[in-house]
Write a protein that holds these residues in place. Sequence first.
Motif, PDB file in Angstrom:
ATOM      1  N   SER A 135      36.389  63.084 -48.270  1.00  0.00           N
ATOM      2  CA  SER A 135      36.784  62.280 -49.033  1.00  0.00           C
ATOM      3  C   SER A 135      37.346  60.838 -48.299  1.00  0.00           C
ATOM      4  N   LEU A 136      37.438  60.836 -47.114  1.00  0.00           N
ATOM      5  CA  LEU A 136      37.755  59.776 -46.156  1.00  0.00           C
ATOM      6  C   LEU A 136      36.338  58.909 -46.088  1.00  0.00           C
ATOM      7  N   ALA A 137      35.214  59.617 -46.073  1.00  0.00           N
ATOM      8  CA  ALA A 137      34.047  58.772 -45.805  1.00  0.00           C
ATOM      9  C   ALA A 137      33.672  58.387 -46.989  1.00  0.00           C
ATOM     10  N   SER A 138      34.107  58.854 -48.276  1.00  0.00           N
ATOM     11  CA  SER A 138      33.715  58.169 -49.709  1.00  0.00           C
ATOM     12  C   SER A 138      34.586  57.012 -49.538  1.00  0.00           C
ATOM     13  N   ILE A 139      35.753  57.091 -49.208  1.00  0.00           N
ATOM     14  CA  ILE A 139      36.728  56.102 -49.234  1.00  0.00           C
ATOM     15  C   ILE A 139      36.346  54.800 -48.881  1.00  0.00           C
ATOM     16  N   SER A 140      35.684  55.089 -47.330  1.00  0.00           N
ATOM     17  CA  SER A 140      35.180  54.144 -46.614  1.00  0.00           C
ATOM     18  C   SER A 140      33.874  53.175 -47.087  1.00  0.00           C
ATOM     19  N   GLY A 141      33.201  53.868 -47.679  1.00  0.00           N
ATOM     20  CA  GLY A 141      32.050  53.450 -48.405  1.00  0.00           C
ATOM     21  C   GLY A 141      32.117  53.006 -49.944  1.00  0.00           C
ATOM     22  N   GLY A 142      33.125  53.732 -50.662  1.00  0.00           N
ATOM     23  CA  GLY A 142      33.670  53.228 -52.042  1.00  0.00           C
ATOM     24  C   GLY A 142      34.452  52.039 -52.143  1.00  0.00           C
ATOM     25  N   ALA A 143      35.430  52.038 -51.312  1.00  0.00           N
ATOM     26  CA  ALA A 143      36.360  50.867 -51.575  1.00  0.00           C
ATOM     27  C   ALA A 143      35.626  49.291 -51.362  1.00  0.00           C
ATOM     28  N   PRO A 144      34.736  49.088 -50.520  1.00  0.00           N
ATOM     29  CA  PRO A 144      34.261  47.640 -50.712  1.00  0.00           C
ATOM     30  C   PRO A 144      33.338  47.674 -51.903  1.00  0.00           C
ATOM     31  N   ILE A 146      34.157  48.895 -54.673  1.00  0.00           N
ATOM     32  CA  ILE A 146      35.260  48.669 -55.813  1.00  0.00           C
ATOM     33  C   ILE A 146      35.702  47.095 -55.781  1.00  0.00           C
ATOM     34  N   GLY A 147      36.081  46.923 -54.636  1.00  0.00           N
ATOM     35  CA  GLY A 147      36.206  45.469 -54.399  1.00  0.00           C
ATOM     36  C   GLY A 147      35.361  44.395 -54.900  1.00  0.00           C
ATOM     37  N   PHE A 148      33.890  44.668 -54.604  1.00  0.00           N
ATOM     38  CA  PHE A 148      32.844  44.091 -55.127  1.00  0.00           C
ATOM     39  C   PHE A 148      32.786  43.982 -56.604  1.00  0.00           C
ATOM     40  N   LEU A 149      33.183  45.288 -57.269  1.00  0.00           N
ATOM     41  CA  LEU A 149      33.379  45.187 -58.777  1.00  0.00           C
ATOM     42  C   LEU A 149      34.564  44.124 -59.230  1.00  0.00           C
ATOM     43  N   GLY A 187      40.628  43.234 -50.502  1.00  0.00           N
ATOM     44  CA  GLY A 187      41.177  44.264 -50.331  1.00  0.00           C
ATOM     45  C   GLY A 187      40.275  45.432 -50.356  1.00  0.00           C
ATOM     46  N   GLY A 188      38.990  45.439 -50.909  1.00  0.00           N
ATOM     47  CA  GLY A 188      38.185  46.282 -50.708  1.00  0.00           C
ATOM     48  C   GLY A 188      37.602  46.418 -49.196  1.00  0.00           C
ATOM     49  N   LEU A 189      37.439  45.333 -48.459  1.00  0.00           N
ATOM     50  CA  LEU A 189      37.019  45.357 -47.277  1.00  0.00           C
ATOM     51  C   LEU A 189      38.077  45.980 -46.250  1.00  0.00           C
ATOM     52  N   LEU A 194      39.614  50.222 -42.523  1.00  0.00           N
ATOM     53  CA  LEU A 194      40.430  51.198 -42.219  1.00  0.00           C
ATOM     54  C   LEU A 194      39.908  52.535 -42.365  1.00  0.00           C
ATOM     55  N   ALA A 195      39.475  53.043 -43.480  1.00  0.00           N
ATOM     56  CA  ALA A 195      39.220  54.306 -43.985  1.00  0.00           C
ATOM     57  C   ALA A 195      37.765  54.563 -42.797  1.00  0.00           C
ATOM     58  N   TYR A 196      37.266  53.838 -42.530  1.00  0.00           N
ATOM     59  CA  TYR A 196      35.915  53.923 -41.553  1.00  0.00           C
ATOM     60  C   TYR A 196      36.543  54.352 -40.238  1.00  0.00           C
ATOM     61  N   PHE A 197      37.270  53.573 -39.648  1.00  0.00           N
ATOM     62  CA  PHE A 197      37.805  53.758 -38.439  1.00  0.00           C
ATOM     63  C   PHE A 197      38.483  55.366 -38.388  1.00  0.00           C
ATOM     64  N   MET A 198      39.496  55.392 -39.010  1.00  0.00           N
ATOM     65  CA  MET A 198      40.016  56.621 -39.396  1.00  0.00           C
ATOM     66  C   MET A 198      39.213  57.769 -39.330  1.00  0.00           C
ATOM     67  N   TYR A 199      38.035  57.673 -40.087  1.00  0.00           N
ATOM     68  CA  TYR A 199      37.065  58.968 -40.296  1.00  0.00           C
ATOM     69  C   TYR A 199      36.348  59.009 -38.823  1.00  0.00           C
TER      70      TYR A 199
END
Length: 229
Positions: A135-144, A146-149, A187-189, A194-199
């Motif tokens: 889930s953390l990996a999905s957030i790291s890739g999905g958040a940017p 969603i921000g682009f959306l 916000g997405g970035l 943050l999620a990428y580094f935490m993962y």
Amino acid sequence: MIQANGAETEALAEGMEEFAEEASLSVIDLFFEGGFIMWVLLAMSIYAVYIFIDRYMALNKALHGDKSFMDKIRDYIHGGNIESARSLCDSTDDPVARLVAKGISRIGRPLSDVQTAVENAGNIEVNTLEKGLASLASISGGAPMIGFLGTVTGMIQAFFEMASAGNNIEVSSLAGGIYTALVTTVGGLVVGILAYFMYNYLTARVDRVVATLEARTMDFMDMLNDPTV
């Protein structure tokens, strides 16, 4: 004349200060300018922080278990006191203890069966420790994304305002869409980075736990292979 110029300069400076105060935006103001997308990103960031804290505590516990545990197990097994070894494993809440307990329960069977049981228990422990990392990996890739959306949505809004205004286009009418576009991108970035580094941090600690479990498996099998047992 000089006094008049001084008064005008002072009034201009005060006006600029008031304009700067009015024009400044806080982080909260920027958040609300981002619209619905920012609430989605906020929920993702909270969930990412929850996963990080939960997994960090679990991994930290696994890495800093009882350093004398294996020595006690060795003494019990070499002394033929299998029940005490089993009781020690049951009273120790630790991946290594659960791994060794599985091996002790197979004592008396061929060593290959014991090793297989211990390795299977180790795989289960690793899977448990990795809970939430996907889930953390999905957030790291999905958040940017969603921000682009939000960026695309904001630009559509801005162009719609331009088309609706015709020849009477005002900057203020475009501000809402442009704010949404820029704020959601940032916000997405931020959430994604943050999620990428935490993962990656948690993944590195999982690797350390795996190395520890492998070392303890070898130690346990060496105990059983000891001819004094």
